[in-house]
Scaffold this motif. Sequence first.
Motif, short mmCIF file in Angstrom:
data_model
loop_
_atom_site.label_atom_id
_atom_site.label_comp_id
_atom_site.label_asym_id
_atom_site.label_seq_id
_atom_site.Cartn_x
_atom_site.Cartn_y
_atom_site.Cartn_z
N ALA A 159 124.15 20.48 11.12
CA ALA A 159 122.94 20.75 11.90
C ALA A 159 122.39 22.13 11.57
N VAL A 160 121.07 22.25 11.72
CA VAL A 160 120.38 23.54 11.64
C VAL A 160 119.39 23.61 12.79
N GLY A 174 122.65 20.52 20.30
CA GLY A 174 122.88 19.21 19.72
C GLY A 174 123.12 18.15 20.77
N ALA A 175 123.97 17.18 20.44
CA ALA A 175 124.16 15.99 21.28
C ALA A 175 124.75 16.32 22.63
N ARG A 190 115.91 21.41 16.42
CA ARG A 190 117.23 21.26 15.79
C ARG A 190 117.26 19.94 15.04
N TYR A 191 117.90 19.98 13.88
CA TYR A 191 118.08 18.77 13.08
C TYR A 191 119.57 18.51 12.94
N ASP A 192 120.02 17.33 13.37
CA ASP A 192 121.42 16.93 13.28
C ASP A 192 121.55 15.74 12.34
N LYS A 193 122.49 15.83 11.43
CA LYS A 193 122.73 14.75 10.47
C LYS A 193 124.11 14.14 10.73
N TYR A 194 124.11 12.85 11.12
CA TYR A 194 125.34 12.09 11.28
C TYR A 194 125.49 11.14 10.10
N LYS A 195 126.60 10.40 10.08
CA LYS A 195 126.85 9.49 8.97
C LYS A 195 125.81 8.40 8.89
N ASN A 196 125.44 7.84 10.05
CA ASN A 196 124.56 6.67 10.05
C ASN A 196 123.15 6.94 10.54
N PHE A 197 122.89 8.16 10.99
CA PHE A 197 121.55 8.46 11.48
C PHE A 197 121.35 9.96 11.50
N ALA A 225 123.07 27.43 12.10
CA ALA A 225 123.58 26.25 11.41
C ALA A 225 124.98 25.96 11.92
N GLU A 226 125.36 24.71 11.86
CA GLU A 226 126.66 24.29 12.37
C GLU A 226 127.14 23.08 11.61
#
Length: 928
Positions: free
Chosen positions: A558-559, A160-161, A578-585, A523-524
């Motif tokens: 994330a997955v 991730g980030a 990897r796909y990360d989902k944040y609040k705004n993006f 997943a996380e």
Amino acid sequence: MHKKTAIAQAVSFALAVAAMGSAPAWAQDASSENVARVEITGSSIKRASAETASPVQVISSADLAKSGKGTVAEYLQTLTADGAGSLPTGFGNGFAAGSTAISLRGLGATSTLVLLNGRRMAPFGRADDGQKTFTDLSTVPMEAVERIEILKDGASSIYGADAIAGVVNIILKKDFTGTVVKVQGGESKYRDAEMGKGSVTWGKGNLESDGYNVLVNAEIYGNHELMNKDRAGRNWIGHGDIRPWGYGANGQFAAGYITPGASSATPTGALRDPKTGNFVSLPGCSQFSVTTAQDPAGGCLWYADQFRSMQPQIDGFNLYSRFTKNLENGMQLYAEAGYSKRNTNFTLTPASISPTIAFPPNAKYPTGVINYGSGTGTAIMMSAKHPQNPYGTDVRVRYSMFDVGPSTRYADNEFNRFVVGLKGSAMGWDYDTALLHSQSKLDLRWTNMINMPVLVAALSDPSSKYFPYYIGTQSNKNPASLYAAMVTDATSHSTTQLDIVDFKASRELMQLPGGALGVAVGAEHRREKLDNPSLSGSQDGTINSSYVAAKGDTNISAVFVELAAPVLPTVELSAAARYDKYKNFSSTTPKVGAKWTPLKTFALRGTYSQGFRAPGPAETGTESQSTGSSSVRDPIRCPDGKPAAGGATTTDCSLQIGAVKVGNPNLSPEKSKGYTLGLVWDPLADTSLALDGWKIKRENEINPLPYAEAAALPTAIRADNNLVVNGVVIPNTGTLLLSKAPYRNSSYTEIKGVDLDIKQRIRLGDYGRATVSMNWTHIASWKRAESATTVYQYAGTHGNCDTSNCAGTPKDKISLVASWDKNDWNVTATANYRADMKNIYFEGDKCASVFADGSPAPAGCHLASFTTVDLSARYNLTKQLQLFGSITNLFDKVAPLDPLTYGGMSYNPMDASGAIGRYFKAGARYQF
């Protein structure tokens, strides 16, 4: 007696627990009949070969021991891949004082992901530069380290980030039985800067025979404070006054001097003559300043080395424990607990009564800035009725409060981390799942801060109960009640918190011509929280410190999926996303790699990866704001590198200024693309070589406006000693004090370079064996674009000063290690080299420093290269007792004089061992 406290504590601690000893039994490797399958940093797929398509540098616990370094951070900051933006222990004047961090490729600590046993840690409680959250390496117990893996390309597709520049995975011991006690102490050739350290590692239970293992490691350590004045005899090291080496008097560490219409803070006090507009010093300079060659303009010249620390006082404790239990059906339960407490204190100069401070705007101060030196309606005045004012009218005053004394900055950091997990195999899958909780608590206390309203009243309001405040030689007349009201400690309590639940699984899917197709999925979900309030009193200008605060929290889900495909016996392809989902993006980050092995001794490899860094709370929070400092050339008072007519001086050509940075909730994440292409070759049986070219391009960067550009804006805060040309006053041309540099998504940074790693084993027969290894990093280009037309090239220069405390960007760094083993002996020599640099802020710029005669400095605007050699030795006196020792900076090389950096006083912080001088350590390790 006090000088030996650190050593005595460490030895006492280790000996006190030595009684826990039992028969030694290190965990054994898997049976040689089976091929060991390991998980490499940057991949979740277990494989038989440690060489992947990505370049990974592995550092063993033996490498750490042979280096002679005392902490993980000290070792990692000698890596050739470490660059500008890393945080050394000695940078006590920085935002994150009391911490340590690594900055791969010079992209900053916030773009280097640090993992502990493959998982994240809560970040340090205060963001570096008031902006960048990072992992504090000082929380890692060095004696518990099994190995460190440095992934030198991006790995956002797995982790991730924050993995833009690479990943540092610190892997601690997991399976150990017996007891090991280790003690060591050290001091410099000057018989100061003492250190002491004691540790105990204890383990019980064999996983194979007993079905469980419990491991505990504890270490206590201490380092004594080292002052800059303690190196007064070491050439220019630690000197604020570098006139003996050709420079002018008014350098960045100078104060008390008087210039046309202005004066810096002086211990005698200086009053502005209303008739001439110039400051006049009060008498008694020799009572305060140790500087004998005084200011010809009549000021009371003094330098920061009279008070300031070179290295802080440090006292710390680390505890790490792990429990592993085999369950039925091949499952394994594990739990980790870590605790760290580290207290540091760093001494700085006494307060000035005329600071320029910034804080969030309010009704009284809508600009959010108070200029106590020359601001309209805010400048501190000495009343006409003050007994020390001979002018019969209110006048401006400059004063450094030697009567109050230096300020000491205490940073007490407490860190904890807990993990409980379960791993095993089911339906052909190897799985691992865990819960993690980690928290960091940081308490700051800055002593001898000033209550500014009381100070203002004590100098300018005859009706105040605090009036008059006597300054300079008459300060002995002041009552204790005045100091009790005027002097205060500023404090803050910051916390960060990280909670994670994760799951990953891997298996072999099918057979390909080159072997089994491996797949991993994961997943996380994690929650990150940061609450960093500003120092008490700084929210409205009550104390003499600017506001620095950040607050925010975020949830990330994330997955990821990863494939390793040996499509041919000689070709392995890999891919991950990897796909990360944040609040705004949201962010999708792929990575692909390939390795071709036409010969058993030769392979070509390459990767392409994408990464990202989410804007942090300090950058996006509406409550976030910080004010830092940087070295700049005033574009108005020092155009083209020369003082402007009308009153400017060479001081204007190398200023320390404040820079306000404000959170921007509309920021987008940074994004990156990384490329590597290289080869791995074993040309001879005992020779191995790896050569990798790499390129990283980080776009949409979150940066403040460059300070040099912000200084030219009308929003910059200046004193009112405007330039006067032919009798005409030029408005808004006074001494630069503070600039406003808001965060923004700027253009990009692009870095290109080459890593070369060579290792040669030498068989010496009866004389033992030797190993020689070299790591070399060459930076071909390090450029940052602010716009389509403004591009700064930093490779080989002293920049980037916005993010690196002006440590610079040398084009070459080399580490050469020669190690010899014979029977019970090991001797290791390590040479570390950094290349020379141009003393310019960026390529094509004017020289950043000049000698007193105006010529480029140093050595024609050229900072010399620096090489040190460290030596360590170990001797196994018995099977249980090992003696060891080391000498850092064996030849006692003196760091080159560096007039620009503000991370070290007249030396570059990268060259700290050349400032401290030759340093000796000795110790013993006993295994029961």
